[in-house]
Write a protein that holds these residues in place. Sequence first.
Motif, PDB file in Angstrom:
ATOM      1  N   LEU A  60      22.350  32.633  53.543  1.00 61.28           N
ATOM      2  CA  LEU A  60      22.726  31.352  52.923  1.00 61.28           C
ATOM      3  C   LEU A  60      24.000  30.799  53.552  1.00 61.28           C
ATOM      4  O   LEU A  60      24.105  29.593  53.816  1.00 61.28           O
ATOM      5  CB  LEU A  60      22.931  31.529  51.419  1.00 61.28           C
ATOM      6  N   LEU A  61      24.968  31.680  53.810  1.00 67.83           N
ATOM      7  CA  LEU A  61      26.206  31.214  54.446  1.00 67.83           C
ATOM      8  C   LEU A  61      25.931  30.720  55.858  1.00 67.83           C
ATOM      9  O   LEU A  61      26.415  29.671  56.279  1.00 67.83           O
ATOM     10  CB  LEU A  61      27.234  32.355  54.486  1.00 67.83           C
ATOM     11  N   ARG A  62      25.146  31.485  56.604  1.00 68.78           N
ATOM     12  CA  ARG A  62      24.853  31.126  58.001  1.00 68.78           C
ATOM     13  C   ARG A  62      24.145  29.758  58.079  1.00 68.78           C
ATOM     14  O   ARG A  62      24.509  28.907  58.869  1.00 68.78           O
ATOM     15  CB  ARG A  62      24.031  32.247  58.633  1.00 68.78           C
ATOM     16  N   ASP A  63      23.136  29.574  57.236  1.00 61.89           N
ATOM     17  CA  ASP A  63      22.401  28.304  57.272  1.00 61.89           C
ATOM     18  C   ASP A  63      23.174  27.173  56.605  1.00 61.89           C
ATOM     19  O   ASP A  63      23.113  26.023  57.048  1.00 61.89           O
ATOM     20  CB  ASP A  63      21.047  28.460  56.586  1.00 61.89           C
TER      21      ASP A  63
ATOM     22  N   LYS B  17      23.621  22.647  50.812  1.00 60.25           N
ATOM     23  CA  LYS B  17      24.653  22.735  51.855  1.00 60.25           C
ATOM     24  C   LYS B  17      26.001  22.285  51.311  1.00 60.25           C
ATOM     25  O   LYS B  17      27.034  22.855  51.652  1.00 60.25           O
ATOM     26  CB  LYS B  17      24.261  21.879  53.047  1.00 60.25           C
ATOM     27  N   VAL B  20      27.456  25.193  49.404  1.00 61.49           N
ATOM     28  CA  VAL B  20      27.985  26.250  50.292  1.00 61.49           C
ATOM     29  C   VAL B  20      29.288  25.802  50.935  1.00 61.49           C
ATOM     30  O   VAL B  20      30.280  26.530  50.968  1.00 61.49           O
ATOM     31  CB  VAL B  20      26.940  26.610  51.384  1.00 61.49           C
ATOM     32  N   THR B  24      33.215  27.144  50.585  1.00 59.97           N
ATOM     33  CA  THR B  24      33.961  27.729  51.707  1.00 59.97           C
ATOM     34  C   THR B  24      35.131  26.857  52.167  1.00 59.97           C
ATOM     35  O   THR B  24      35.983  27.337  52.907  1.00 59.97           O
ATOM     36  CB  THR B  24      33.038  27.960  52.924  1.00 59.97           C
ATOM     37  N   ILE B 106      28.915  27.476  63.540  1.00 63.65           N
ATOM     38  CA  ILE B 106      28.814  28.908  63.251  1.00 63.65           C
ATOM     39  C   ILE B 106      27.943  29.649  64.254  1.00 63.65           C
ATOM     40  O   ILE B 106      28.069  30.856  64.424  1.00 63.65           O
ATOM     41  CB  ILE B 106      28.304  29.124  61.803  1.00 63.65           C
TER      42      ILE B 106
END
Lengths: 169, 259
Positions: A60-63, B17, B20, B24, B106
């Motif tokens: 989830l973090l990566r995407d 998104k 997330v 962060t 990333i």
Amino acid sequence: MKERILMLVLIFSGALLQQLLPAWPLLGGAKPPILAALALHYALRRTGRDLWLAIFAAALLRDGLDLGPFGPALLAFPLMGLLARRVRNDIFADGLVTQLVFGALAGGMAALMAMLVYMGSGQRPVQPGHALLHLLGAALLGMATLPLVSRAASRLEAALPRRRGYGWQ
Amino acid sequence: MLLFAFVAPSSLTRRGKGAVRSATAPAERGAATLWRRLAEASAVIRGIGGAVERNRELSQELVRVQTELSGLRDAENDNVRLRRAFDFSRQAPFALIPCEVVSRNIDGWWGTVRIGKGSTAGIEPNRAVVSPDGLVGRTAEVAPLSSEVLLLSDPGCRVSAKILRVEVFGLVRGVGTNLRGEPRARIDFINKDVDIHANDEVVTSGLGAFPKGVHIGYVSAVHRDESGLYQYAEIIPRATAGLLDYLFVVTDAGKEPAP
């Protein structure tokens, strides 16, 4: 519980570090796959809920932090988890050769899945030469990353304070 | 899962998104600050090391002064950089939102950087992002506290442009980076009868949400299209974005910048 919190903190920190590290132009712009390495590290060592928690948190973090839809890591990381669960009893997870092979697999698989999703959904043009270089670069960086990440995570876990056991208790 | 990857509703993706990135964003800002402190500390240490190498008999007092000087030099560099950015934002004829780059992409597939401001600061998707050196890219995905900037060198970034000397239009698109990490782009669909030279300046044409006349870069080589109907030119984009740079999001692209 402490180990689970440490696992999530490591995954979150890994995501931040992976973003801060520069891409390697000589390797097709690939970056060290820290999140994939962490997901694989926990897939080879944890069972049940922790395994899937680690895999889905990393995915989830990566995407979520990348451009485009959710998908590449949400496909690649669970596949890696299933593979790791299948072979974990037959391999020595702390062995350097195992980690090099699995690191290359983790980096390569995550990059390949991203490429397939981007090409399949028509989000971005992918040049074959650049894509091949990127895949090779991701596999090489995966080989270098997994042993380091795995060792760091194991040491941090070993450093956690443990409750002293009293025989039958 | 496959269904989710390819046909997830865009609003769901956007919300996911956004969640997330909002989670962060504070940590990213903290990490960026920490990174800057580390860079400053390493610059100071390099200063001490250099001084020791140059003259091993320097007194402790001199080393202290040298360290202070290194710190001051960093501060001076920061001052010059910020002053240049401030002057640019004050003189630019369009409304700009200043932002700090807080992280890179990333995974390396996309040529993006993330800036530390989002929809709460008034940033919208598909807005031009500029620096004092020229066009950097455009905003792609905007979350409440951060925005993703698609760089000019990314193959997904397309900008309507013109070659200033001959006033001819074309479409600039990114072609990634070379093996040294330098960004590359090209301008396509140029009329084949127009005489274009190396070092011709390329600027935005003003079509779309981008302001008119923003510097993009200079032509480095000219080629004939495979079909023979057009020609295209390789461009060296002048503006690049590194970690911790200051960028500006254009919110009102009405006017052309003064020459």
